[in-house]
Design a protein around this motif. Structure first.
Motif, PDB file in Angstrom:
ATOM      1  N   PRO A   6      72.493 -38.142  45.725  1.00 43.24           N
ATOM      2  CA  PRO A   6      72.445 -38.717  44.380  1.00 43.24           C
ATOM      3  C   PRO A   6      71.354 -39.770  44.193  1.00 43.24           C
ATOM      4  N   GLY A   7      70.996 -40.491  45.231  1.00 41.36           N
ATOM      5  CA  GLY A   7      69.990 -41.543  45.110  1.00 41.36           C
ATOM      6  C   GLY A   7      68.574 -41.094  45.401  1.00 41.36           C
ATOM      7  N   ASP A   8      68.364 -39.807  45.690  1.00 42.83           N
ATOM      8  CA  ASP A   8      67.027 -39.322  46.018  1.00 42.83           C
ATOM      9  C   ASP A   8      66.098 -39.400  44.810  1.00 42.83           C
ATOM     10  N   VAL A   9      64.906 -39.907  45.052  1.00 41.49           N
ATOM     11  CA  VAL A   9      63.891 -39.998  44.014  1.00 41.49           C
ATOM     12  C   VAL A   9      62.688 -39.213  44.502  1.00 41.49           C
ATOM     13  N   PRO A  10      62.202 -38.262  43.716  1.00 45.29           N
ATOM     14  CA  PRO A  10      61.031 -37.505  44.157  1.00 45.29           C
ATOM     15  C   PRO A  10      59.776 -38.387  44.157  1.00 45.29           C
ATOM     16  N   ILE A  11      58.944 -38.195  45.151  1.00 45.67           N
ATOM     17  CA  ILE A  11      57.693 -38.940  45.248  1.00 45.67           C
ATOM     18  C   ILE A  11      56.560 -37.942  45.051  1.00 45.67           C
ATOM     19  N   GLY A  12      55.726 -38.208  44.065  1.00 45.26           N
ATOM     20  CA  GLY A  12      54.615 -37.321  43.757  1.00 45.26           C
ATOM     21  C   GLY A  12      53.390 -37.609  44.603  1.00 45.26           C
ATOM     22  N   LYS A  13      52.490 -36.665  44.627  1.00 49.00           N
ATOM     23  CA  LYS A  13      51.288 -36.826  45.445  1.00 49.00           C
ATOM     24  C   LYS A  13      50.376 -37.921  44.914  1.00 49.00           C
ATOM     25  N   PHE A  14      50.404 -38.183  43.609  1.00 49.00           N
ATOM     26  CA  PHE A  14      49.561 -39.241  43.081  1.00 49.00           C
ATOM     27  C   PHE A  14      50.153 -40.610  43.395  1.00 49.00           C
ATOM     28  N   ASP A  15      51.483 -40.686  43.528  1.00 47.67           N
ATOM     29  CA  ASP A  15      52.118 -41.921  43.990  1.00 47.67           C
ATOM     30  C   ASP A  15      51.665 -42.225  45.410  1.00 47.67           C
ATOM     31  N   ILE A  16      51.628 -41.208  46.230  1.00 46.14           N
ATOM     32  CA  ILE A  16      51.198 -41.388  47.614  1.00 46.14           C
ATOM     33  C   ILE A  16      49.723 -41.768  47.663  1.00 46.14           C
ATOM     34  N   LEU A  17      48.911 -41.129  46.843  1.00 40.79           N
ATOM     35  CA  LEU A  17      47.484 -41.445  46.793  1.00 40.79           C
ATOM     36  C   LEU A  17      47.267 -42.889  46.364  1.00 40.79           C
ATOM     37  N   ALA A  18      47.976 -43.338  45.340  1.00 41.86           N
ATOM     38  CA  ALA A  18      47.842 -44.714  44.861  1.00 41.86           C
ATOM     39  C   ALA A  18      48.284 -45.708  45.930  1.00 41.86           C
ATOM     40  N   THR A  19      49.380 -45.416  46.593  1.00 45.18           N
ATOM     41  CA  THR A  19      49.888 -46.309  47.633  1.00 45.18           C
ATOM     42  C   THR A  19      48.936 -46.379  48.817  1.00 45.18           C
ATOM     43  N   TYR A  20      48.391 -45.238  49.203  1.00 51.25           N
ATOM     44  CA  TYR A  20      47.445 -45.200  50.310  1.00 51.25           C
ATOM     45  C   TYR A  20      46.188 -46.007  49.963  1.00 51.25           C
ATOM     46  N   ALA A  21      45.643 -45.798  48.768  1.00 52.79           N
ATOM     47  CA  ALA A  21      44.435 -46.512  48.365  1.00 52.79           C
ATOM     48  C   ALA A  21      44.705 -48.016  48.286  1.00 52.79           C
ATOM     49  N   TYR A  22      45.885 -48.392  47.796  1.00 51.61           N
ATOM     50  CA  TYR A  22      46.286 -49.801  47.722  1.00 51.61           C
ATOM     51  C   TYR A  22      46.355 -50.419  49.115  1.00 51.61           C
ATOM     52  N   ALA A  23      47.036 -49.750  50.027  1.00 50.01           N
ATOM     53  CA  ALA A  23      47.189 -50.266  51.385  1.00 50.01           C
ATOM     54  C   ALA A  23      45.838 -50.343  52.094  1.00 50.01           C
ATOM     55  N   ARG A  24      45.009 -49.329  51.899  1.00 51.63           N
ATOM     56  CA  ARG A  24      43.690 -49.309  52.537  1.00 51.63           C
ATOM     57  C   ARG A  24      42.828 -50.458  52.019  1.00 51.63           C
ATOM     58  N   ALA A  25      42.910 -50.732  50.711  1.00 48.19           N
ATOM     59  CA  ALA A  25      42.139 -51.822  50.124  1.00 48.19           C
ATOM     60  C   ALA A  25      42.604 -53.173  50.668  1.00 48.19           C
ATOM     61  N   LEU A  26      43.916 -53.333  50.852  1.00 43.98           N
ATOM     62  CA  LEU A  26      44.432 -54.572  51.439  1.00 43.98           C
ATOM     63  C   LEU A  26      43.912 -54.750  52.863  1.00 43.98           C
ATOM     64  N   LEU A  27      43.894 -53.669  53.630  1.00 46.32           N
ATOM     65  CA  LEU A  27      43.381 -53.740  54.995  1.00 46.32           C
ATOM     66  C   LEU A  27      41.885 -54.043  55.031  1.00 46.32           C
TER      67      LEU A  27
END
Length: 68
Positions: A6-27
């Motif tokens: 019931p608590g599952d939330v789908p994660i889209g590929k653009f969410d993953i892309l945004a998160t990856y780019a965000y984390a990479r920029a922080l690094l």
């Protein structure tokens, strides 16, 4: 096949892309605001590429990127 919980939330590929780019920029040493901007720009550009939207004018693209 796995059952959906019931608590599952789908994660889209653009969410993953945004998160990856965000984390990479922080690094790479960017501030939090700059990193968030980079993540959003990456997700928007990825979505536009998926839709087949191409920018003919590089200057117009740079202006939109800086405005974001």
């Amino acid at each position: 096949m796995a059952k959906k919980l019931p608590g599952d939330v789908p994660i889209g590929k653009f969410d993953i892309l945004a998160t990856y780019a965000y984390a990479r920029a922080l690094l790479d040493g960017m501030t939090d605001d700059e990193a968030k901007q980079r993540g959003m720009v990456a997700a928007i550009m990825g979505a536009q590429a998926r839709l087949g939207i191409r920018k003919e004018h590089h200057e117009e693209f740079q202006a939109q990127k800086e405005a974001a």
